[in-house]
Motif scaffolding. Structure first.
Motif, mmCIF file in Angstrom:
data_model
loop_
_atom_site.group_PDB
_atom_site.id
_atom_site.type_symbol
_atom_site.label_atom_id
_atom_site.label_comp_id
_atom_site.label_asym_id
_atom_site.label_seq_id
_atom_site.Cartn_x
_atom_site.Cartn_y
_atom_site.Cartn_z
ATOM 1 N N GLY A 215 0.815 -1.218 0.000
ATOM 2 C CA GLY A 215 0.000 0.000 0.000
ATOM 3 C C GLY A 215 0.844 1.262 0.000
ATOM 4 N N ILE A 216 2.160 1.096 -0.042
ATOM 5 C CA ILE A 216 3.058 2.253 -0.072
ATOM 6 C C ILE A 216 3.805 2.242 -1.406
ATOM 7 N N GLY A 217 3.607 3.291 -2.184
ATOM 8 C CA GLY A 217 4.241 3.351 -3.501
ATOM 9 C C GLY A 217 5.694 3.786 -3.404
ATOM 10 N N GLY A 218 6.553 3.168 -4.217
ATOM 11 C CA GLY A 218 7.977 3.556 -4.253
ATOM 12 C C GLY A 218 8.722 3.105 -3.005
ATOM 13 N N PRO B 72 10.348 15.303 4.383
ATOM 14 C CA PRO B 72 9.262 16.278 4.244
ATOM 15 C C PRO B 72 7.903 15.701 4.657
ATOM 16 N N PRO B 73 6.977 16.584 5.075
ATOM 17 C CA PRO B 73 5.659 16.104 5.494
ATOM 18 C C PRO B 73 4.907 15.435 4.349
ATOM 19 N N GLY B 74 4.000 14.543 4.718
ATOM 20 C CA GLY B 74 3.122 13.925 3.723
ATOM 21 C C GLY B 74 3.802 12.899 2.833
ATOM 22 N N CYS B 75 4.975 12.430 3.232
ATOM 23 C CA CYS B 75 5.697 11.476 2.373
ATOM 24 C C CYS B 75 5.800 10.092 3.002
ATOM 25 N N SER B 76 4.868 9.758 3.860
ATOM 26 C CA SER B 76 4.634 8.389 4.324
ATOM 27 C C SER B 76 5.408 7.900 5.548
ATOM 28 N N LYS B 77 5.903 8.797 6.372
ATOM 29 C CA LYS B 77 6.599 8.330 7.584
ATOM 30 C C LYS B 77 5.637 7.533 8.479
ATOM 31 N N THR B 78 4.459 8.108 8.714
ATOM 32 C CA THR B 78 3.475 7.422 9.563
ATOM 33 C C THR B 78 3.031 6.107 8.914
ATOM 34 N N THR B 79 2.788 6.164 7.611
ATOM 35 C CA THR B 79 2.302 4.979 6.903
ATOM 36 C C THR B 79 3.345 3.870 6.936
ATOM 37 N N LEU B 80 4.624 4.220 6.822
ATOM 38 C CA LEU B 80 5.693 3.216 6.890
ATOM 39 C C LEU B 80 5.708 2.547 8.263
ATOM 40 N N PHE C 92 6.178 7.716 17.368
ATOM 41 C CA PHE C 92 6.283 9.007 18.018
ATOM 42 C C PHE C 92 6.360 10.088 16.952
ATOM 43 N N ASP C 93 5.209 10.682 16.643
ATOM 44 C CA ASP C 93 5.164 11.695 15.586
ATOM 45 C C ASP C 93 5.608 13.055 16.141
ATOM 46 N N GLU C 94 6.109 13.903 15.267
ATOM 47 C CA GLU C 94 6.593 15.243 15.667
ATOM 48 C C GLU C 94 7.527 15.135 16.871
ATOM 49 N N THR D 218 10.137 12.972 12.251
ATOM 50 C CA THR D 218 10.343 14.416 12.348
ATOM 51 C C THR D 218 10.631 15.030 10.982
ATOM 52 N N ASN D 219 10.299 16.295 10.849
ATOM 53 C CA ASN D 219 10.693 17.029 9.638
ATOM 54 C C ASN D 219 11.974 17.804 9.914
ATOM 55 N N ARG D 220 12.413 17.797 11.186
ATOM 56 C CA ARG D 220 13.585 18.606 11.560
ATOM 57 C C ARG D 220 14.599 17.780 12.364
ATOM 58 N N VAL E 176 -1.566 2.975 -6.401
ATOM 59 C CA VAL E 176 -2.129 2.548 -5.106
ATOM 60 C C VAL E 176 -3.466 3.241 -4.851
ATOM 61 N N HIS E 177 -3.490 4.540 -5.105
ATOM 62 C CA HIS E 177 -4.694 5.292 -4.731
ATOM 63 C C HIS E 177 -5.783 5.308 -5.802
ATOM 64 N N THR E 178 -5.551 4.610 -6.901
ATOM 65 C CA THR E 178 -6.646 4.474 -7.886
ATOM 66 C C THR E 178 -7.067 3.015 -8.013
ATOM 67 N N THR F 171 3.768 15.625 -3.002
ATOM 68 C CA THR F 171 4.071 14.614 -1.986
ATOM 69 C C THR F 171 3.083 13.453 -2.155
ATOM 70 N N GLY F 172 3.330 12.363 -1.429
ATOM 71 C CA GLY F 172 2.412 11.224 -1.476
ATOM 72 C C GLY F 172 1.013 11.639 -1.044
ATOM 73 N N ALA F 173 0.938 12.457 -0.007
ATOM 74 C CA ALA F 173 -0.367 12.892 0.500
ATOM 75 C C ALA F 173 -1.091 13.710 -0.574
ATOM 76 N N LEU G 162 -0.685 13.465 -3.835
ATOM 77 C CA LEU G 162 -1.103 12.575 -4.928
ATOM 78 C C LEU G 162 -2.361 11.804 -4.535
ATOM 79 N N GLU G 163 -2.410 11.406 -3.273
ATOM 80 C CA GLU G 163 -3.610 10.733 -2.783
ATOM 81 C C GLU G 163 -4.807 11.690 -2.906
ATOM 82 N N GLY G 164 -4.577 12.947 -2.495
ATOM 83 C CA GLY G 164 -5.630 13.968 -2.583
ATOM 84 C C GLY G 164 -6.073 14.186 -4.022
HETATM 85 P P1 ATP Z 1 3.627 14.173 8.373
HETATM 86 O O1 ATP Z 1 5.081 14.493 8.472
HETATM 87 O O2 ATP Z 1 2.798 15.336 7.903
HETATM 88 O O3 ATP Z 1 3.073 13.490 9.597
HETATM 89 P P2 ATP Z 1 3.978 11.670 6.993
HETATM 90 O O4 ATP Z 1 5.315 11.697 6.332
HETATM 91 O O5 ATP Z 1 3.849 10.906 8.263
HETATM 92 O O6 ATP Z 1 3.436 13.133 7.148
HETATM 93 P P3 ATP Z 1 1.785 10.055 6.084
HETATM 94 O O7 ATP Z 1 0.871 10.539 7.164
HETATM 95 O O8 ATP Z 1 2.319 8.682 6.194
HETATM 96 O O9 ATP Z 1 2.972 11.083 5.906
HETATM 97 O O10 ATP Z 1 1.093 10.176 4.666
HETATM 98 C C1 ATP Z 1 -0.020 11.040 4.457
HETATM 99 C C2 ATP Z 1 -0.966 10.384 3.461
HETATM 100 O O11 ATP Z 1 -0.318 10.296 2.186
HETATM 101 C C3 ATP Z 1 -1.356 8.988 3.857
HETATM 102 O O12 ATP Z 1 -2.767 8.917 3.866
HETATM 103 C C4 ATP Z 1 -0.800 8.075 2.795
HETATM 104 O O13 ATP Z 1 -1.773 7.185 2.340
HETATM 105 C C5 ATP Z 1 -0.392 8.998 1.647
HETATM 106 N N1 ATP Z 1 0.955 8.638 1.163
HETATM 107 C C6 ATP Z 1 2.106 9.301 1.380
HETATM 108 N N2 ATP Z 1 3.155 8.681 0.799
HETATM 109 C C7 ATP Z 1 2.645 7.582 0.192
HETATM 110 C C8 ATP Z 1 3.215 6.506 -0.545
HETATM 111 N N3 ATP Z 1 4.528 6.450 -0.794
HETATM 112 N N4 ATP Z 1 2.377 5.556 -1.025
HETATM 113 C C9 ATP Z 1 1.041 5.600 -0.778
HETATM 114 N N5 ATP Z 1 0.446 6.578 -0.066
HETATM 115 C C10 ATP Z 1 1.224 7.559 0.419
#
Ligand code: ATP
Length: 284
Positions: free
Chosen positions: A18-21, A59-67, A116-118, A177-179, A213-215, A237-239, A241-243
């Protein structure tokens, strides 16, 4: 969701697919998270101390939480989530109590991953001020250090080794973290965050895979060329592209509630209206 020794826990449903790339990064996480948890007895037998903490930055929105969630899913580990910003805003003492309580629950529900986010909000470099006043961040950081050391100690206590192996092994802290440069050096040593992984914004192949993944559950038109969309979304960012995928579907229905597929036109409309948060200066 399940109940383990009185603690209600959640094992996330996100899978690696479910995580691209991020192929290499996923492999590194598999090695650092999945293997020690699944084969903890082998690590213990050889006296190898597995990674205790992993710092994910990027950077934010690039899947740290999802990983982190996918790692927990793959290892069938209980997932506990903490936000540095939320801990910071709590009343005096409450943040530390929640931290301790989370580690305690994670022990009971092991194998566990504490996400542990942020983290930078709590784990920022100490010192700088000459006053003897201890800040909220410093108190939280010191609690976090104590808890993380507690995970490590278990391995070195021969008398309770078997018990420690059972109770403590299989707890891993993944922080995001982003920092990363602001994180206190005390956390960046063996037994604490011994692995630091950069989670970059998606490259072309990554963007293509994220779009796929998102289609995958959407009905998209034959005219939709995901590769071309990936080429046109360099700063996304991944987020984002999902949007884009979600919005394209919403616009399609808004224009025609009887639509049977989401055709390319809607992807183009939404793409044109979205402004990516990353700038060219940030990525060059
Ligand atoms: P933040 O730093 O803002 O907390 P983050 O790096 O933890 O962001 P996520 O919360 O994991 O990012 O991702 C945000 C959304 O973007 C998720 O809903 C996720 O589905 C989607 N997303 C981001 N990167 C990918 C990816 N590589 N493949 C699939 N979905 C992704």
């Amino acid at each position: 969701r399940s109940i383990t020794r009185g603690v209600t826990v959640e094992i996330p449903k996100v899978t690696w697919e479910g995580i691209g790339g991020l192929k290499d990064l996923k492999k590194k996480l598999q090695q650092a998270v999945e293997r020690p948890i699944k084969h903890s007895a082998a690590f213990s037998r050889l006296g190898i101390s597995p990674v205790r903490g992993i710092l994910l930055h990027g950077p934010p929105g690039c899947s740290k939480t999802t990983l982190a969630k996918a790692a927990a899913h793959a290892a069938q580990a209980s997932f506990f989530s903490l936000s540095g910003a939320e801990l910071y805003l709590m009343y005096v003492g409450e943040g530390e109590a929640l931290l301790r309580n989370t580690f305690q629950r994670a022990r009971l529900a092991a194998p566990s991953i504490i996400f542990f986010d942020e983290a930078d909000v709590v784990a920022a470099k100490r010192g700088g001020s000459s006053s003897s006043y201890i800040t909220v961040g410093e108190r939280l950081l010191s609690t976090l250090l104590t808890e993380m050391d507690g995970l490590e100690e278990a391995i070195f206590l021969p008398l309770i080794h078997v018990y420690a192996h059972f109770l403590f092994n299989g707890i891993l802290v993944l922080a995001a973290t982003n920092r990363p440069h602001t994180i206190d050096a005390a956390l960046m040593c063996p037994g604490r965050f011994d692995l630091v992984l950069y989670v970059p914004r998606p490259d072309l192949e990554g963007r293509y895979e994220i779009l796929r993944v998102h289609t995958r559950n959407m009905k998209i038109g034959l005219d939709v060329d995901l590769r071309r969309i990936a080429e046109d979304t360099e700063l996304f960012t991944g987020a984002e592209l999902e949007g884009l995928c979600r919005e394209a579907g919403i616009v399609a229905l808004r224009e025609d509630i009887t639509a049977t597929v989401v055709c390319d036109r809607y992807f183009q409309i939404v793409k044109g209206s979205l402004k990516p948060t990353l700038t060219r200066a940030e990525i060059d």
